[in-house]
Design a protein around this motif. Structure first.
Motif, PDB file in Angstrom:
ATOM      1  N   GLN A   2       0.789  -1.238   0.000  1.00 43.76           N
ATOM      2  CA  GLN A   2       0.000   0.000   0.000  1.00 43.76           C
ATOM      3  C   GLN A   2       0.818   1.284   0.000  1.00 43.76           C
ATOM      4  O   GLN A   2       0.577   2.170  -0.812  1.00 43.76           O
ATOM      5  N   THR A   3       1.789   1.421   0.902  1.00 43.59           N
ATOM      6  CA  THR A   3       2.494   2.695   1.032  1.00 43.59           C
ATOM      7  C   THR A   3       3.995   2.477   1.202  1.00 43.59           C
ATOM      8  O   THR A   3       4.464   1.375   1.506  1.00 43.59           O
ATOM      9  N   THR A  60       7.706   5.126   2.401  1.00 42.57           N
ATOM     10  CA  THR A  60       8.102   6.423   2.943  1.00 42.57           C
ATOM     11  C   THR A  60       9.291   6.972   2.163  1.00 42.57           C
ATOM     12  O   THR A  60      10.113   6.218   1.648  1.00 42.57           O
ATOM     13  N   ILE A  81       4.660   9.433   4.309  1.00 40.94           N
ATOM     14  CA  ILE A  81       3.952   8.352   3.630  1.00 40.94           C
ATOM     15  C   ILE A  81       3.606   8.748   2.192  1.00 40.94           C
ATOM     16  O   ILE A  81       3.159   9.865   1.921  1.00 40.94           O
ATOM     17  N   HIS A  82       3.790   7.787   1.249  1.00 41.01           N
ATOM     18  CA  HIS A  82       3.339   7.926  -0.134  1.00 41.01           C
ATOM     19  C   HIS A  82       2.728   6.608  -0.574  1.00 41.01           C
ATOM     20  O   HIS A  82       2.916   5.569   0.073  1.00 41.01           O
ATOM     21  N   TYR A  83       2.018   6.643  -1.692  1.00 41.08           N
ATOM     22  CA  TYR A  83       1.199   5.506  -2.095  1.00 41.08           C
ATOM     23  C   TYR A  83       1.791   4.772  -3.301  1.00 41.08           C
ATOM     24  O   TYR A  83       2.274   5.398  -4.245  1.00 41.08           O
ATOM     25  N   THR A 129       0.209  15.662   3.641  1.00 43.63           N
ATOM     26  CA  THR A 129       0.284  14.409   2.910  1.00 43.63           C
ATOM     27  C   THR A 129      -1.003  14.214   2.114  1.00 43.63           C
ATOM     28  O   THR A 129      -2.105  14.400   2.637  1.00 43.63           O
ATOM     29  N   ASN A 135      -4.241  10.147  -1.410  1.00 40.82           N
ATOM     30  CA  ASN A 135      -4.068   9.026  -2.337  1.00 40.82           C
ATOM     31  C   ASN A 135      -3.090   9.455  -3.424  1.00 40.82           C
ATOM     32  O   ASN A 135      -2.684  10.621  -3.507  1.00 40.82           O
TER      33      ASN A 135
END
Length: 531
Positions: free
Chosen positions: A178-179, A181, A187-189, A281, A284
């Motif tokens: 899912q994510t 860093t 956090i990124h997707y 952040t 999505n």
């Protein structure tokens, strides 16, 4: 789908060594991201039982012959690929069964690797085959030999290296991981195309070449290794974009890295070299890509982490696997022994110490000379041979590295030499950038800027590889290699720049007052162009 008539073990079918077997040109792996993992067992009882004597009783390490995910065990026994549902701790294991596969692959497989919902197998000529839906019902398992640009429909790929414990499949998916860093811990997707690669030790073990099914089938893309790319690894494992390496003395490093997360894919991802802490952040990936008020992926990519030494005997069989959704949820395992009992050492990725689980299993790897002292630097590879220098361009040109980022252009495909070719020239600034032992696979290295008055200013040069759709050679040669990057002033020097007139002028006149300045660059084995 695979017909029932193709389930049974059979004699190997010959295939030319210069291309993969051609009976599986297309599969669902070429249509990511697939369905969320479910681990259903429809079709399992249709798979023929394995009646041999050499299948493992337990699988706890991911090696070229033993693999597992949350739902399934896989084992390569001789040339037979077997599977069974993964048993809960303390539960009895179910019988092994033959994995369904097309006729052209039977009897030819020599190694396997599994991550997320895909399994790859390598044949006796080094060709890679992908089995999709490995976290789904067996009735949905299917194979493809395709690999490479464009869009995973290339004609196939051979494994870049030949080190027995030196390669692995790595996948991050929007369903399971899912994510991830960035270097700032934000956090990124993961994209819907997933992050798929096969990192492989090549050459003397200091090079980590990766095969990506969406990129050209060549050896030009690399993960810059530990210690500036000079650490010589003898073992490698990977999972969820986390690469885990070890040398012959038991020194170990991990790194979170993928083509998409490291700054190279400006078509589907948004990056910045600037501090993003003043931005929220995104909720999505779509919002992050389109809404420039949200935080971009901050570069450079995170570096290697030196893992603590294991306080006991170990072998070359190292393993990493994902333990759940979210960044950093990885477990490291290393085969070894304690007090004469075999098993494996293990810890969470960020834990400070190792624990031991005894298994009594026969060893899969070869013993390592696991010294208590750090010996990472004892077998360093020679530094890269390329010493490059160039005049930095004046900052009044219409197009430069920062402008390409600001306008949202897919800048990782634009070599700065093309700007000159279309008349977008830049006058010299009077400053000169020099970098010794320039390794294009490295993310960060020291460099020097020489001011017009001859003063030398130590700087840091960051880079990320450009996006290519055609093959090229590894490293540098006469063909220009496009990279993106940034020039950064070390933090202490930047804070004290008022006391250094030459540095203060460089920051004001060329860095535009910032500590870090984005550039685009093009390198050959004899010259460097920066914009």
């Amino acid at each position: 789908m695979v017909a029932v008539g193709l389930l049974w073990p059979a004699t190997a079918v010959a295939a030319p060594p210069n291309r993969p077997a051609d009976c599986v040109p297309f599969g669902t792996a070429q249509l990511p991201p697939g369905a969320p993992s479910g681990g259903g067992q429809a079709g399992l009882t249709n798979l023929p039982p394995f009646t041999g004597q050499n299948a493992p009783t337990s699988i706890e390490l991911r090696t070229p012959t033993t693999q597992f995910n949350r739902f399934w065990d896989f084992a390569l026994v001789g040339h037979d690929l077997l599977t069974r549902p993964r048993a809960d701790a303390g539960a009895a294991a179910e019988p092994w069964r033959y994995v369904p596969m097309p006729e052209c692959l039977r009897g030819r497989l020599v190694a396997i690797s599994l991550d997320d919902d895909e399994l790859i197998a390598v044949d006796d000529n080094g060709w890679i085959y992908t089995m999709d839906n490995a976290s789904q019902h067996p009735v949905l398992w299917n194979w493809t030999s395709a690999w490479g640009a464009p869009l995973w429909i290339g004609p196939g790929r051979q494994l870049p290296g030949a080190t027995p414990n030196g390669w692995a499949l790595s996948i991050s998916s929007p369903w399971d991981n899912q994510t991830f860093t960035d270097i700032a811990g934000r956090i990124h997707y993961v994209g819907y195309g997933k992050m798929t690669m096969v990192p492989t030790l090549t050459g003397d073990g200091s090079r980590i070449t990766y095969a990506d099914p969406w990129l050209p089938n060549d050896d030009s893309y690399e993960i810059g290794g530990p210690l500036g790319g000079r650490f010589r690894s003898t073992s490698l494992s990977a999972a969820g974009s986390t690469t885990f390496v070890a040398n012959q003395y038991g020194d170990m490093y991990t790194r979170t890295f993928d083509f998409d997360s490291s700054g190279s894919d400006s078509i589907f991802f948004r990056y910045s070299w600037d501090d993003q802490s003043d931005k929220p952040t995104a909720p999505n990936l779509v919002a992050e890509t389109l809404d420039r008020s949200t935080a971009a992926i901050q570069l450079p990519a995170p570096d290697w982490v030196h893992q603590p030494k294991i306080p006991g005997e170990i072998t070359s069989a190292i393993s990493v696997h994902s333990t759940g959704p979210g960044p950093g949820r990885r477990e490291l395992r290393v085969e070894g022994s304690r007090d004469g009992e075999t098993g494996f050492w293990h810890k969470d990725l960020s834990a400070d110490s190792w624990d031991f689980t005894p298994t009594g299993a026969a060893p899969l790897g070869t013993p390592l000379d696991n010294s208590a002292a750090d010996r990472s630097a004892d077998t360093l590879a020679p530094p890269a041979p390329w010493n490059l220098s160039t005049t930095l361009p004046a900052r009044d040109a219409a197009i430069d590295g920062q402008v390409l980022i600001d306008i949202g252009f897919p800048y990782t495909v634009v070599d700065p030499r093309l700007l000159d070719a279309v008349g977008q020239h830049a006058a010299p600034s009077g400053y000169r950038l020099s970098v010794d032992h320039f390794d294009p696979a490295a993310t960060t290295r020291p460099a020097t800027v020489t001011a017009p008055d001859g003063t030398t200013l130590p700087v840091v040069l960051h880079t990320a590889d450009g996006l290519r759709m055609t093959p090229r050679g590894a490293g540098l040669d006469a063909e220009p290699r496009h990279l993106v990057g940034a020039v950064e002033i070390p933090a202490d020097a930047y804070a004290a720049r008022a006391s250094d007139p030459a540095l203060d002028a460089f920051v004001r006149d060329w860095m535009r007052g910032k500590q870090i300045a984005a550039i685009t660059l093009s390198a050959t084995d004899h010259d460097l162009v920066v914009r």
